[in-house]
Design an enzyme around this catalytic site. Sequence first.
Site, PDB file in Angstrom:
ATOM      1  CD  GLN A 185      -2.969   3.008   6.723  1.00  0.00           C
ATOM      2  OE1 GLN A 185      -3.555   3.391   7.741  1.00  0.00           O
ATOM      3  NE2 GLN A 185      -3.569   2.909   5.565  1.00  0.00           N
ATOM      4  CB  ALA A 202       0.874   7.216  -3.421  1.00  0.00           C
ATOM      5  NE  ARG A 228      -5.997   1.126  -1.794  1.00  0.00           N
ATOM      6  CZ  ARG A 228      -5.362   1.645  -0.752  1.00  0.00           C
ATOM      7  NH1 ARG A 228      -4.094   1.355  -0.544  1.00  0.00           N
ATOM      8  NH2 ARG A 228      -5.987   2.456   0.086  1.00  0.00           N
ATOM      9  NE  ARG A 235       0.237   1.410   3.407  1.00  0.00           N
ATOM     10  CZ  ARG A 235       1.180   2.266   3.657  1.00  0.00           C
ATOM     11  NH1 ARG A 235       2.441   1.868   3.755  1.00  0.00           N
ATOM     12  NH2 ARG A 235       0.949   3.552   3.799  1.00  0.00           N
ATOM     13  CG  ASN A 272      -1.825  12.037   2.866  1.00  0.00           C
ATOM     14  OD1 ASN A 272      -1.233  11.209   2.183  1.00  0.00           O
ATOM     15  ND2 ASN A 272      -1.568  12.190   4.154  1.00  0.00           N
ATOM     16  CG  ASP A 294      -2.568   8.651  -1.170  1.00  0.00           C
ATOM     17  OD1 ASP A 294      -2.575   9.256  -0.079  1.00  0.00           O
ATOM     18  OD2 ASP A 294      -2.167   7.483  -1.300  1.00  0.00           O
TER      19      ASP A 294
HETATM   20  O1  MRU Z   1      -4.383   3.460   2.136  1.00  0.00           O
HETATM   21  P1  MRU Z   1      -2.907   3.567   2.004  1.00  0.00           P
HETATM   22  O2  MRU Z   1      -2.137   3.054   3.164  1.00  0.00           O
HETATM   23  O3  MRU Z   1      -2.385   3.024   0.690  1.00  0.00           O
HETATM   24  O4  MRU Z   1      -2.717   5.129   1.974  1.00  0.00           O
HETATM   25  C1  MRU Z   1      -1.723   5.772   1.333  1.00  0.00           C
HETATM   26  C2  MRU Z   1      -0.857   6.376   2.307  1.00  0.00           C
HETATM   27  O5  MRU Z   1       0.052   5.721   2.772  1.00  0.00           O
HETATM   28  C3  MRU Z   1      -1.007   7.745   2.733  1.00  0.00           C
HETATM   29  O6  MRU Z   1      -2.084   8.423   2.338  1.00  0.00           O
HETATM   30  C4  MRU Z   1       0.278   8.414   2.538  1.00  0.00           C
HETATM   31  O7  MRU Z   1       0.398   9.504   3.342  1.00  0.00           O
HETATM   32  C5  MRU Z   1       0.521   8.823   1.126  1.00  0.00           C
HETATM   33  S1  MRU Z   1       2.186   8.870   0.761  1.00  0.00           S
HETATM   34  C6  MRU Z   1       2.444   7.415  -0.090  1.00  0.00           C
END
Ligand code: MRU
Length: 375
Positions: A212, A61, A99, A59, A263, A253
């Site tokens: 996370q 971005a 996603r 997971r 985000n 994201d």
């Molecule tokens: O749902 P996820 O864990 O894939 O969410 C993405 C993220 O990790 C965050 O939003 C993050 O801050 C973005 S940076 C890759």
Amino acid sequence: MQSTNMKVLGKHYRTIWINEENEEVITIIDQRHLPHRFITEDLHTVSEMVHAIKDMHVRGAGLIGAAAGYGMYLATIESRHKNSLEHILASADALKATRPTAVNLEWAVNKQLDAIAQGKTANEKIKIARKMAEHIAQEDAEYCRRIGTHGVAIIEEISKRKNGKVVNILTHCNAGWLAFVDYGSATAPIYEAFERGIDLHVWVDETRPRNQGASLTAWELMNQGIPHTVIVDNAGGHLMQHALVDMVITGADRVTVAGDAANKIGTYLKALAAHDNGIPFYVALPSSTFDWSIHDGLKDIHIEERNSDEVKYMYGLCDGEIKKVLITPLDSPAGNYGFDVTPARLISGLITERGICRASEEDITKMYAEKVKQI
Ligand code: MRU
């Protein structure tokens, strides 16, 4: 900078790689088991990759972009025996549909489609797709490394202003190396500042519902030896009111040409609290996270809604076993919005691989003139 890469018990890992024993297999760190177990998983097919992205074995971005790149490599291998182009296109659609919010995913798949189209034979397509997958992953790591070298200046400046006293940084979700291929975006300046000997401490939002922050960011920081404290998602405003936060850095994201940033859910509330307390709020991102086709984040960014069980149940270690527990009445409905959008006006700056700029159309298009021209 960062001569030391990201480590697990002293050993350098990336989050995804081509298996050393079988080059037709992709190996990932299965993040569902962290922080309690460090488990890698081998993925042999596109549908295994699709499942791994959807179910969040991988997971973040940057990492789902890299995973989609490797997924397309697997698609070319599978196409050796199937009806070639049809399977490649169907795989691209399946990967894109996993996603919806992080733009890196469709960006990587499109890059692969353009590259694969240059191959004439099945073997040529495989070779090209492998090279492109490795390129996407390598670029992701390198861009995050550069984000660290640019972003560290902000932390250094605060440290100087505080005469070397501890710099308190708040972060939300996991925008660390686990969310990318290496280094991370929001964490790269933190790792770099720590390496340079700056006294710092990180407030880690737990980040419900998938935790996370509590599970992944805390584990990363712990492995790098960086002082940190896990807090509940609602604590940030209180800490800011009491001058216990010097700056906020999050990842993103999808960021629009005008600087609005999607985000993890809850980021917007942190940005509001930071704004109210005069605390700088930075968003760190590689250019693969810009969506050059949109301006208005609230209107144009598709926010993922996930299964309500992620809100109703929590996982944790109990008597040496991972257990799942229900925390709501069984029949209460729950909503599970994955992301929110922080408007550009609440963002002090964007930290990119090219440097730091204001979250404004003017500055973004100046920094990435050639990308904007391509639209
Ligand atoms: O749902 P996820 O864990 O894939 O969410 C993405 C993220 O990790 C965050 O939003 C993050 O801050 C973005 S940076 C890759």
